[in-house]
Scaffold this motif. Sequence first.
Motif, PDB file in Angstrom:
ATOM      1  N   LEU A   1      -6.066  -2.788  -6.014  1.00 14.72           N
ATOM      2  CA  LEU A   1      -7.022  -2.736  -4.908  1.00 14.72           C
ATOM      3  C   LEU A   1      -7.954  -3.951  -4.932  1.00 14.72           C
TER       4      LEU A   1
ATOM      5  N   GLY B   1       0.798  -1.223   0.000  1.00 15.03           N
ATOM      6  CA  GLY B   1       0.000   0.000   0.000  1.00 15.03           C
ATOM      7  C   GLY B   1       0.825   1.264   0.000  1.00 15.03           C
TER       8      GLY B   1
ATOM      9  N   LEU C   1      -5.023  -4.360   2.455  1.00 14.08           N
ATOM     10  CA  LEU C   1      -5.794  -3.124   2.400  1.00 14.08           C
ATOM     11  C   LEU C   1      -5.762  -2.396   3.740  1.00 14.08           C
TER      12      LEU C   1
ATOM     13  N   TYR D   1     -14.980  -0.600   1.810  1.00 14.60           N
ATOM     14  CA  TYR D   1     -14.818   0.625   1.033  1.00 14.60           C
ATOM     15  C   TYR D   1     -15.751   1.717   1.556  1.00 14.60           C
TER      16      TYR D   1
ATOM     17  N   ARG E   1     -15.956  -6.626   1.175  1.00 15.74           N
ATOM     18  CA  ARG E   1     -15.127  -5.608   0.523  1.00 15.74           C
ATOM     19  C   ARG E   1     -15.946  -4.342   0.285  1.00 15.74           C
TER      20      ARG E   1
END
Length: 505
Positions: free
Chosen positions: A138, A106, A146, A177, A173
């Motif tokens: 991503l 990252g 992440l 987000y 996921r």
Amino acid sequence: MARLLPRTDTVNREGAPAYAYGPEAKLAQLAATGTLSDTFYGAAETQLADLLDAAKAVDPYFVAQAAIYARRSGAMKDMPALLAAYLTVADPDLAVAVFNRVIDNGRMLRNFVQIMRSGQVGRTSLGSRPKRLVQRWLEQASMPQLMAAATGKDPSLADVVRMVHPRPADAARKAFYGWLIGRPYDVAALPAEIAAFEAWKADRSLPLPPVPFEWLTAFPLSVEDWAVLSTRIGWQALRMNLNTLARNGAFDVAGVTEAVAARLAEPQAIAKVRPMPYQLMVALGQAGDGVPLKVQAALEDALEQSLGRVPSVPGRIVVCPDVSGSMRSPATGYRKGASSKVRCIDVAALVAAGMLRTNRDARLLPFEQAVVKLKLAANARVAVNAAKLAAVGGGGTNVSAPLAMLNAERAKVDLVVIVSDNESWVDAGRRGSTATMAEWNKLKTRNPGAKLVCLDIQPYGTTQARSRADILNVGGFSDAVFDTMARFAAGETRDWVEIIKEVEV
């Protein structure tokens, strides 16, 4: 014989005669060692311009090879991301292959996005193909990846997600987000670690959740919480956060000092992590007064253990550390509010101590304007030897001085290692070659098999000794330098350019 020596073709930052590296050699050195920060002789902007000029002067495939080498072998961060970004303009197809090899976490992803948006490589936005690359990273990253990426800013991971709009593969996921960018999300679908983090934020009496410690340190923590973190974070993170633990009182908790010291010096942990001597020297240099002496001593023990991996080099060895005034500048340059406490002189001491540790008969010739009489004990701690070297007092730079002394003595040598910032000016003259090349040529007439290593801690694109079969120029410093010198002494004649050209893209 002097007329057979190569004539100088440039001047260094002191205006003295020097040899210029070709574009490939210059790119190789900057990519593998550059820090994009201000050094004693140059500014970050100059180094950035030099890097991009060198990249434009070589084949894009070599740029790709340099980027991969810098990341995989040099563990560099800024330079590989910069070269990957440059390739999105110079050769978009190559950029895809390089992105997949160097953008491996990252932090690197955020570096790449920041550089792309800065205009440094000729564009101020991602563009369609780079956007897809970031999007795919991503989408393919694991949840731990992440979570680790969701630290830091400029840009933050949330900023990156808003830019590229990755497609969530599942409900977890999608919830992540939404949570990350402040949009509505399904609480029940949150990954367990994030759910635990949210519960802890609401009730601080709960155990610390298993999330990156940077998330936790954004909130007020008790001394006991900091004590728990000292046992939970990884070995390298522990090495890097000793001052933070001290500042927040962790060492005031009974048993923490002893536990941290034991972790740092544990031979099994050191063998597994394989910390580099330079990393440990940085940690020692940055340890503040609040870090207990027992913990600092454990770091020194770890450093001494790491030096045991320095290879032994056969023959008569002479190590020549530069102790001139400019060697007191930070090894990785001046950074506002974040300059390394490790100076070039400390790196020179590390090289000298490392070579002395495994080559007990090696000779030491520190120099500034002339050779300085100084003796270092082979079994002394690195910090002790560094202090002795740093106490010499500065002066001008005369890289040829130790070679001149060896010639005056008619000494027999097999390997000479010069550790300097390479900005020699005291010995500047009007002869066709540099004084260093002239003195080395004299030494070679008596020692035909001798080899010279010029380790330039802060490379600026020039050298005092032109590379050839018996001369190796090394720009910058990493712990791989010891192995490189050993291979060169054993007969390997490849330079950095040849090594980089072996990289598969």
